[in-house]
Design a protein around this motif. Structure first.
Motif, PDB file in Angstrom:
ATOM      1  N   HIS A 241      33.743  46.666  43.306  1.00 26.70           N
ATOM      2  CA  HIS A 241      33.276  46.617  41.915  1.00 26.70           C
ATOM      3  C   HIS A 241      34.413  46.222  40.973  1.00 26.70           C
ATOM      4  O   HIS A 241      34.230  45.414  40.057  1.00 26.70           O
ATOM      5  N   ASN A 242      35.605  46.803  41.218  1.00 24.62           N
ATOM      6  CA  ASN A 242      36.746  46.520  40.342  1.00 24.62           C
ATOM      7  C   ASN A 242      37.332  45.139  40.577  1.00 24.62           C
ATOM      8  O   ASN A 242      37.940  44.555  39.673  1.00 24.62           O
ATOM      9  N   GLU A 243      37.189  44.632  41.805  1.00 26.48           N
ATOM     10  CA  GLU A 243      37.753  43.326  42.175  1.00 26.48           C
ATOM     11  C   GLU A 243      36.649  42.445  42.772  1.00 26.48           C
ATOM     12  O   GLU A 243      36.531  42.316  43.995  1.00 26.48           O
ATOM     13  N   PRO A 244      35.801  41.834  41.940  1.00 25.07           N
ATOM     14  CA  PRO A 244      34.695  41.017  42.475  1.00 25.07           C
ATOM     15  C   PRO A 244      35.169  39.891  43.395  1.00 25.07           C
ATOM     16  O   PRO A 244      34.423  39.459  44.279  1.00 25.07           O
ATOM     17  N   GLU A 245      36.407  39.442  43.211  1.00 23.32           N
ATOM     18  CA  GLU A 245      36.955  38.375  44.055  1.00 23.32           C
ATOM     19  C   GLU A 245      37.935  38.904  45.103  1.00 23.32           C
ATOM     20  O   GLU A 245      38.841  38.184  45.523  1.00 23.32           O
ATOM     21  N   LEU A 246      37.759  40.162  45.503  1.00 20.28           N
ATOM     22  CA  LEU A 246      38.632  40.772  46.498  1.00 20.28           C
ATOM     23  C   LEU A 246      38.662  39.907  47.757  1.00 20.28           C
ATOM     24  O   LEU A 246      37.631  39.560  48.320  1.00 20.28           O
ATOM     25  N   LEU A 247      39.875  39.568  48.228  1.00 22.11           N
ATOM     26  CA  LEU A 247      39.999  38.624  49.340  1.00 22.11           C
ATOM     27  C   LEU A 247      39.898  39.279  50.716  1.00 22.11           C
ATOM     28  O   LEU A 247      39.429  38.644  51.666  1.00 22.11           O
TER      29      LEU A 247
END
Length: 340
Positions: A241-247
């Protein structure tokens, strides 16, 4: 013709009574005489050998202390230990103690049920002063000790059976960087428990390689979940949720099911690379369903077999430590999942 106790006595210049005491691990023989007897027994081929480890001449009683709980890997490990030990004539008995948690108190409570006939003990425990003291008491009682999966180097164990966990963490980072192909962004890490030396070493190895070779990747979330799937689920959902583009997500210990559940439910636009440890029934499914990209497996069956062999070898040996030999981890992808 097989050598006899009399042959060994003549070879080392000691009485048959002393030889008998040493071979049956009874008190009354000095350390020097034990060394002479075991050396003569080896030279005469009296002691059996498996995987280049000399085994005891008499069946031994083994006990293992494992924090099994609901951990699928621990369950597999316990099952493999029992199965392998039941097929070895040199194992008189094999008892598994299911620890009620990972704390030193849980280990202390379980050790109070240790059989007086025990010759060797295998343990998975956290590296803590109280734990080391408990293990020291076991060894001083004349029982041989091996650590499994996560080492406790300061304890007087005869051997460690498992993978090099720092190398495993470094491997995870190398795979993560290669999978992401030069992209710049953030990663999340789900740590089982840093109280386990093995988990701490994996995290250390992972961060080390990121800093050395992939400075474009940054760990922005590293949460300790004490191997609780519900906690790993909640923390992974928060990270997504905090990092929509989490790799990417690296799961250091247990808690894999919570990470997989969160990825499945969150349905991010681009699935993060997910790397975890231990091939179990559930992680096989994650690979097949493309939730997990790779599983770094420490091979529960091989650890089980080697822990039994190394315990038997330590009982037969007069040396306090056996030669160090790591188990090689396996990299399991969707296309090479082994037959169960």
């Amino acid at each position: 013709m097989k050598a006899t106790v009399s042959d060994i006595a003549r070879n080392c210049g000691l009485s048959t009574a002393t030889v008998d005491r040493v071979l049956n691990n009874r008190p009354g023989a000095s350390a020097a005489n034990r060394q002479r007897v075991m050396e003569a027994a080896k030279q005469l081929g009296y002691l059996p050998v498996a995987d280049q480890v000399t085994l005891p001449s008499r069946p031994a009683n083994l006990e293992f202390f494992l924090p099994i709980g609901s951990n699928a890997f621990m369950q597999d490990l316990a099952r493999h230990i029992e199965d392998y030990a039941s097929r070895l004539p040199l194992v008189a008995s094999c008892r598994i103690h299911n620890l009620a948690g990972i704390s030193p108190n849980a280990l202390q409570s379980a050790v109070e049920n240790l059989s007086l006939k025990a010759n060797g003990v295998g343990v998975i425990a956290i590296d803590h002063p109280r734990t080391r003291n408990i293990l020291r008491d076991i060894v001083e009682a004349g029982i041989r000790l091996v650590t499994l999966v996560s080492d406790i180097p300061a304890a007087p164990r005869s051997a460690y059976v498992g993978i090099d966990n720092r190398v495993a963490g470094r491997t995870a980072a190398l795979l993560m960087g290669r999978f992401l192909g030069g992209r710049e962004g953030h990663l999340a890490m789900v740590v089982g428990s840093r109280s386990y030396r093995g988990h701490e070493e994996r995290e250390m190895g992972f961060r080390s390689v990121l800093g050395e070779e992939f400075p474009n990747l940054t760990v922005t979330s590293a949460v300790e979940i004490n191997d609780e799937p519900d906690a790993s689920y909640a923390e992974t959902m928060k990270a997504l949720h905090n990092e929509p583009e989490l790799l990417g997500i690296y799961c250091v210990g247990a808690g894999r099911s919570g990470v997989a559940k969160a990825i499945r439910e969150a349905r991010p636009n681009r699935k993060p690379v997910f790397i975890c440890h231990d091939l179990t029934k559930e992680t096989r499914g994650y690979l097949v369903d493309d939730l997990a990209d790779v599983v770094i497996d420490q091979n529960a069956r091989l650890i089980a077999e080697q822990s039994v062999i190394r315990l038997l070898g330590s009982i037969a040996s007069s040396a306090p430590y056996l030669t160090r030999k790591f188990i090689e981890p396996r990299l399991i992808f969707r296309e090479n999942v082994p037959v169960q």
